[in-house]
Scaffold this active site. Structure first.
Site, PDB file in Angstrom:
ATOM      1  N   GLY A  26       1.481  -2.325   7.038  1.00 36.31           N
ATOM      2  CA  GLY A  26       2.806  -1.985   6.544  1.00 36.31           C
ATOM      3  C   GLY A  26       2.771  -1.554   5.102  1.00 36.31           C
ATOM      4  O   GLY A  26       1.841  -1.882   4.355  1.00 36.31           O
ATOM      5  N   GLY A  28       5.673  -0.280   1.702  1.00 39.75           N
ATOM      6  CA  GLY A  28       7.058  -0.119   1.259  1.00 39.75           C
ATOM      7  C   GLY A  28       7.105   0.124  -0.224  1.00 39.75           C
ATOM      8  O   GLY A  28       6.089   0.435  -0.859  1.00 39.75           O
ATOM      9  N   GLY A  31       4.694  -2.376  -2.225  1.00 35.89           N
ATOM     10  CA  GLY A  31       3.249  -2.382  -2.057  1.00 35.89           C
ATOM     11  C   GLY A  31       2.826  -2.187  -0.618  1.00 35.89           C
ATOM     12  O   GLY A  31       3.604  -1.729   0.228  1.00 35.89           O
ATOM     13  N   VAL A  33       0.658  -3.899   2.822  1.00 36.34           N
ATOM     14  CA  VAL A  33       0.277  -5.156   3.472  1.00 36.34           C
ATOM     15  C   VAL A  33      -0.872  -4.888   4.436  1.00 36.34           C
ATOM     16  O   VAL A  33      -0.805  -3.969   5.264  1.00 36.34           O
ATOM     17  CB  VAL A  33       1.462  -5.785   4.232  1.00 36.34           C
ATOM     18  CG1 VAL A  33       1.050  -7.119   4.837  1.00 36.34           C
ATOM     19  CG2 VAL A  33       2.657  -5.965   3.303  1.00 36.34           C
ATOM     20  N   ASP A 149      16.271  -9.523  -3.993  1.00 34.30           N
ATOM     21  CA  ASP A 149      16.122  -8.347  -3.124  1.00 34.30           C
ATOM     22  C   ASP A 149      16.357  -8.731  -1.662  1.00 34.30           C
ATOM     23  O   ASP A 149      15.575  -8.393  -0.779  1.00 34.30           O
ATOM     24  CB  ASP A 149      14.735  -7.727  -3.309  1.00 34.30           C
ATOM     25  CG  ASP A 149      14.668  -6.290  -2.777  1.00 34.30           C
ATOM     26  OD1 ASP A 149      15.732  -5.658  -2.640  1.00 34.30           O
ATOM     27  OD2 ASP A 149      13.558  -5.817  -2.485  1.00 34.30           O
TER      28      ASP A 149
END
Length: 508
Positions: A26, A28, A31, A33, A149
């Site tokens: 993943g 975003g 950063g 993953v 967030d």
């Protein structure tokens, strides 16, 4: 998260001499993953998040270390916050932290939700936020944490055998670190997600828990309607600043006229979206109080095998066949066992056939207290590096501390395999209580029910264990099972607390 190809060989080196990167899973705004294996713990999977922000100096490293430590400490307090294990900075100066690897779906992929699921997920999100806002103690001082967030992309929903759906909040403390890392820069860079930011966050003010409550309100609106409370013409900062500071949110009834919400839920969401922090709910407890009173069954999304699991265990009879109960009552405490508080499993031969039983020794007064406990069980199996089964029984009573009865069974042992065979063949197993006071006799017999799904799993695990290669690493498998057991305990307690309340309500 979408699966991506394996990372290039150059990035497959060990991280911190411990974590073997496998693949990108993943990415975003904060950063990337990666899925990795923890070589130190036998190759168990973990997730490693590398932040895009580069740590340029020692002050930034200290800021990151502090936020990572606080986030790790927080994750040990709540099952609804993703568990953080480790952190560090790569050779290229990129900070990373190591998390539990979870197979679930992002909340953003589940929206919109039906009301029962909305209540279940919202309640768990609130429990995680409440734990963070209450803070953690470091060096004798309590430090409250604000997420900064909160949004659907930072909420993971994981299938769970106990709660049905387990909610995990991601990225605690990371937004604050990124904000701190940007301090003094001239880039005008903003960290946060504009549609979910509180007015005070957009104004750069000091934030408290009420900022998260505003973001939660935006998210709850979206969870029910599939849309956000505002629809500005652009996604630029100025358009969202105007919406959050000056424009009233849309009415839920206008966005989705077919949605029939309890008025108190509608009022709650609108209160969370108040422009002034002083006009919102002042803490998560106020939100939980409303969610708790909604006329929706708790954990309505539980699998049928758990949600419909009866609680006849609070009756005075054991629920066992009479011949089995009589056999148990005639037993004597084994001479090779010490006179102390212990539990161990043993196979009994009864007129009804072989029965797997738990033998317990407790003070007589405690046995009396435990007689009306709700009984609950779970089984966990590790196939590698060594076949090992963890058989957990819990005696739960809201008035006293829960009694945990874990038993580790080496599945290469033929005697243990016979025990598991008996568990798979019988609907219940006895808990045989012996008094610590002389003459150390059996004074009580209870039972715990094994649902059909668990019995089928036990049969499958029994077959697997007989076909696995021989191993001498039983202690490593036991250690891995202990970690899973510790992670499960809070979820089991939450489930039992819910069941206990349901029983009490039915008697009022």
């Amino acid at each position: 998260m979408n699966q991506s190809p394996l990372v290039s060989p150059s990035s497959r080196d060990l991280i911190a001499n411990r974590y073997q990167l496998k693949q990108l899973i993943g990415s975003g705004g904060m950063g990337e993953v990666f899925l990795a294996d923890d070589i130190l713990l036998g190759g168990i999977p973990v997730a490693i998040k590398f932040l895009l922000r580069t740590v340029a100096n020692s002050k930034m490293q200290e800021d990151f270390a502090r936020e990572a430590l606080m986030s790790a400490g927080l994750s040990q307090k709540s099952i609804h916050i993703v568990r953080a294990y480790d952190y560090g900075v790569s050779e290229k100066g990129k900070p990373f932290y190591v998390m539990e690897y979870l197979c679930g779906k992002s909340l953003k992929d589940l929206i919109p939700l039906q009301l029962p699921m909305f209540v279940t997920i919202s309640r768990q999100i609130c429990l995680g936020l409440q734990c963070a806002h209450q803070g953690i103690k470091i060096d004798g001082k309590v430090h409250p944490l604000v997420h900064r967030d909160i949004k659907p992309a930072n909420i993971l929903v994981v299938p769970d055998p106990i709660l049905g759906q387990l909610v995990k909040i991601l990225d605690f403390g990371i937004a604050k670190f990124l904000n701190n890392a940007s301090t003094g820069s001239t880039s005008g860079e903003f960290h946060g997600t504009l549609p979910y930011c509180s007015p005070e966050q957009l104004d750069g003010e000091k934030l408290d828990s009420r900022s998260d409550i505003y973001s939660l309100g935006v998210m709850m609106f979206e969870m029910l309607t599939g849309k956000k409370p505002w629809q500005p013409e652009t996604d630029y900062f100025g358009a969202w600043y105007k919406a959050h500071n000056f424009e009233p949110p849309q009415a839920i009834a206008n966005v989705n006229p077919a949605l029939r919400l309890p008025q108190k839920l509608n009022d709650l969401i609108m209160a969370c979206l108040a422009k002034k922090a002083s006009d919102r709910p002042q803490n998560i407890a106020e939100i939980l109080q409303v969610l708790e009173t909604l006329e929706q069954p708790k954990y309505s999304s539980l699998p049928p095998t758990i949600a419909s699991k009866p609680i006849p265990n609070i009756s005075l009879s054991s629920g066992l066949p009479l011949a089995v109960e009589q056999t148990c009552l005639q037993l004597a405490w084994p001479q090779d066992k010490p006179i102390q508080e212990i539990v161990f499993p043993l196979l009994l031969d009864t007129p009804q056939g072989s029965v797997a039983a738990l033998w317990l020794m407790l003070p007589q007064q405690e046995i009396k207290k435990r007689a009306l406990s709700i009984r609950y069980n779970q089984f966990i199996f590790a196939t590698s590096p060594h076949p090992m089964l963890l058989w957990v029984t819990v005696l739960y009573n809201r008035e006293i501390t829960p009694k945990w009865l874990p038993c580790y069974l080496d599945m290469q042992n033929s005697k243990n395999r016979r025990l598991v065979q008996a568990l798979a063949e019988n609907e219940r197993y006895p808990l045989i209580f012996f008094s610590m006071e002389a003459p150390y006799s059996c004074t009580k017999v209870l039972s715990s029910c094994i649902d059909p799904t668990q019995r089928r799993m036990l049969k499958n695990w029994l077959d697997q264990s007989q076909n696995l290669p021989r191993s001498n690493q039983s202690q490593l498998s036991k250690q891995l099972l202990k970690q899973q057991y510790q992670q499960m305990q809070p979820r089991i307690l939450e489930h039992l607390e819910s069941k206990s309340k349901a029983v009490v309500s039915s008697l009022i």
